[in-house]
Design a protein around this motif. Structure first.
Motif, PDB file in Angstrom:
ATOM      1  N   TYR A   1       4.576   0.879   1.226  1.00 52.10           N
ATOM      2  CA  TYR A   1       4.732  -0.190   2.220  1.00 52.10           C
ATOM      3  C   TYR A   1       4.518  -1.566   1.592  1.00 52.10           C
ATOM      4  O   TYR A   1       3.691  -1.725   0.691  1.00 52.10           O
ATOM      5  CB  TYR A   1       3.677  -0.038   3.327  1.00 52.10           C
ATOM      6  CG  TYR A   1       3.870   1.162   4.213  1.00 52.10           C
ATOM      7  CD1 TYR A   1       4.713   1.106   5.312  1.00 52.10           C
ATOM      8  CD2 TYR A   1       3.199   2.353   3.951  1.00 52.10           C
ATOM      9  CE1 TYR A   1       4.885   2.200   6.145  1.00 52.10           C
ATOM     10  CE2 TYR A   1       3.372   3.467   4.776  1.00 52.10           C
ATOM     11  CZ  TYR A   1       4.208   3.373   5.864  1.00 52.10           C
ATOM     12  OH  TYR A   1       4.393   4.466   6.674  1.00 52.10           O
TER      13      TYR A   1
ATOM     14  N   ILE B   1       4.505   7.366   0.889  1.00 47.43           N
ATOM     15  CA  ILE B   1       5.240   6.267   1.528  1.00 47.43           C
ATOM     16  C   ILE B   1       4.710   4.939   0.995  1.00 47.43           C
ATOM     17  O   ILE B   1       3.508   4.673   1.079  1.00 47.43           O
ATOM     18  CB  ILE B   1       5.107   6.282   3.060  1.00 47.43           C
ATOM     19  CG1 ILE B   1       5.287   7.705   3.616  1.00 47.43           C
ATOM     20  CG2 ILE B   1       6.140   5.340   3.692  1.00 47.43           C
ATOM     21  CD1 ILE B   1       5.118   7.789   5.143  1.00 47.43           C
TER      22      ILE B   1
ATOM     23  N   PHE C   1       0.835  -1.204   0.000  1.00 44.88           N
ATOM     24  CA  PHE C   1       0.000   0.000   0.000  1.00 44.88           C
ATOM     25  C   PHE C   1       0.865   1.246   0.000  1.00 44.88           C
ATOM     26  O   PHE C   1       2.054   1.196   0.331  1.00 44.88           O
ATOM     27  CB  PHE C   1      -1.006   0.013   1.162  1.00 44.88           C
ATOM     28  CG  PHE C   1      -0.417   0.022   2.541  1.00 44.88           C
ATOM     29  CD1 PHE C   1      -0.311   1.193   3.272  1.00 44.88           C
ATOM     30  CD2 PHE C   1       0.014  -1.160   3.138  1.00 44.88           C
ATOM     31  CE1 PHE C   1       0.214   1.204   4.556  1.00 44.88           C
ATOM     32  CE2 PHE C   1       0.550  -1.162   4.427  1.00 44.88           C
ATOM     33  CZ  PHE C   1       0.651   0.015   5.145  1.00 44.88           C
TER      34      PHE C   1
ATOM     35  N   PRO D   1       5.525   1.467  11.013  1.00 42.90           N
ATOM     36  CA  PRO D   1       4.639   0.776  10.056  1.00 42.90           C
ATOM     37  C   PRO D   1       3.739  -0.263  10.704  1.00 42.90           C
ATOM     38  O   PRO D   1       3.677  -1.400  10.276  1.00 42.90           O
ATOM     39  CB  PRO D   1       5.639   0.121   9.103  1.00 42.90           C
ATOM     40  CG  PRO D   1       6.825  -0.179   9.972  1.00 42.90           C
ATOM     41  CD  PRO D   1       6.890   0.928  10.996  1.00 42.90           C
TER      42      PRO D   1
ATOM     43  N   LEU E   1       0.674   5.392   1.171  1.00 42.87           N
ATOM     44  CA  LEU E   1      -0.018   6.528   1.791  1.00 42.87           C
ATOM     45  C   LEU E   1       0.533   7.813   1.180  1.00 42.87           C
ATOM     46  O   LEU E   1       1.748   7.990   1.073  1.00 42.87           O
ATOM     47  CB  LEU E   1       0.206   6.538   3.307  1.00 42.87           C
ATOM     48  CG  LEU E   1      -0.282   5.316   4.078  1.00 42.87           C
ATOM     49  CD1 LEU E   1      -0.015   5.493   5.570  1.00 42.87           C
ATOM     50  CD2 LEU E   1      -1.768   5.055   3.830  1.00 42.87           C
TER      51      LEU E   1
ATOM     52  N   ASN F   1      13.646   7.192   4.826  1.00 43.80           N
ATOM     53  CA  ASN F   1      13.059   5.879   5.086  1.00 43.80           C
ATOM     54  C   ASN F   1      14.114   4.917   5.618  1.00 43.80           C
ATOM     55  O   ASN F   1      15.263   4.953   5.194  1.00 43.80           O
ATOM     56  CB  ASN F   1      12.484   5.337   3.782  1.00 43.80           C
ATOM     57  CG  ASN F   1      11.497   4.226   4.023  1.00 43.80           C
ATOM     58  OD1 ASN F   1      10.580   4.398   4.818  1.00 43.80           O
ATOM     59  ND2 ASN F   1      11.682   3.102   3.374  1.00 43.80           N
TER      60      ASN F   1
ATOM     61  N   THR G   1       9.644   5.598   8.999  1.00 42.05           N
ATOM     62  CA  THR G   1       9.809   6.667   8.016  1.00 42.05           C
ATOM     63  C   THR G   1       9.793   8.006   8.760  1.00 42.05           C
ATOM     64  O   THR G   1       8.857   8.294   9.500  1.00 42.05           O
ATOM     65  CB  THR G   1       8.657   6.637   6.993  1.00 42.05           C
ATOM     66  OG1 THR G   1       8.555   5.315   6.462  1.00 42.05           O
ATOM     67  CG2 THR G   1       8.913   7.617   5.859  1.00 42.05           C
TER      68      THR G   1
END
Lengths: 208, 208
Positions: A203, A201, A160, B166, A162, B194, B199
């Protein structure tokens, strides 16, 4: 093999849309502020038929990539209802879209390659159909928040993104990461890309 | 000129600590998961007197930089109460710390250069004292969430950093970006760094 992903814009306080969302107000009150960066990209403006060229920024390249990787989409009925009245005749998906609903309806092909299919037997069925029609590309869970949460809780998300907007919405909207529990989602951040308007970001979901 | 900043670790659902925080449980239930990356850095372990070397990662360099830029700290009384029983004798700040409280108390010097001063006349007074003693370095608003929110609402923050972990905490903890309103905080993202565990996003506050 097809990956299942979602990507959503969120405010610093975690909202992806404002209060009072409805078919005439799909992002809710003030919700468009969260997605300001998106509405400035040339690619998105063209997809939605919004006048004006928009920018070819790092954000624009990223939006283009998101749509390019998706061979099929899954969305909730409310998102479809909200979009149906605002998307242009050439709907912005250019691929099969599987709409989760309780009311059966015949497939609805649109100009430009988008066909909406209405799925009445749940998220796993929608996902299987989306994977089968994605032509080895990825499947995007388009939204809204409740639909994405269903996929998160079922452990069906692989990746995913963001898009974090640097502003507050204030109470009253729809938070993506809500009504979820510890362990519903654990991930590794793969990359962070910053632009003047937003931080993206990426993931990868970690399964235990 | 001294800048005023905060930096906090938050989960994907926006929590900076778990439920049931208390002096014996300063991060709340499961709250330590949010700050896992921090507890793995060598610099933080040394500051807190935690056995084991820790890592010299990109995260470690960042923590070192945050503490190095702070010439003085401001914190709420609850954070002080929680920390007082868990910080080592050589408190981890190595600079003046201004504690917001209602109860007057004499300054409390600790080994290693930390002195706690107790401020009873509000955040602006604490900030003025912190700036005056910061030796041209920056002032860090250390926490907790309620104190940081007070400074946000008063428009006193120049820069901030979010360390986004995360994972989800699930409902019940303390969300940083809560009880705030649209317009309380608008910012420009300056940089995103990151690492495998977290992050880091640096923001500059934009004033209108």
């Amino acid at each position: 093999m097809s990956k299942v992903f979602f990507d959503v814009g969120v405010s610093l306080d975690g909202y992806m849309s404002g209060p009072n969302a409805s078919p005439g107000n799909p992002l809710g009150d003030r919700g468009r502020m969260i997605h300001k960066w998106l509405f400035e990209t040339g690619y998105f403006r063209k997809l939605l038929g919004i006048p004006g060229d928009g920018e070819d920024s790092v954000d624009n390249q990223l939006v283009r990539k998101v749509f390019a990787r998706a061979g099929a989409h899954v969305m909730g009925r409310r998102m479809f209802d909200e979009g149906e009245v605002s998307w242009p005749e050439e709907a912005p998906f250019h691929s099969p879209v599987f709409v989760l609903t309780h009311a059966a309806r015949a497939p609805w092909p649109r100009k430009g390659g988008t066909t909406f299919y209405f799925v009445t037997d749940g998220i796993r069925s929608a996902l299987a159909q989306a994977k089968a029609s994605a032509n080895s590309k990825d499947v995007r869970i388009s939204g809204g928040a409740a639909t994405i949460r269903q996929f998160i809780k079922a452990g069906l998300i692989d990746e995913f993104t963001l898009h974090v907007a640097p502003m507050l919405l204030g109470a009253g909207g729809v938070r993506l990461m809500d009504q979820l529990e510890v362990g519903d989602l654990e991930a590794a951040p793969i990359a962070a890309i910053n632009s003047p308007l937003v931080t993206h970001i990426d993931y990868r979901v970690v399964r235990r």
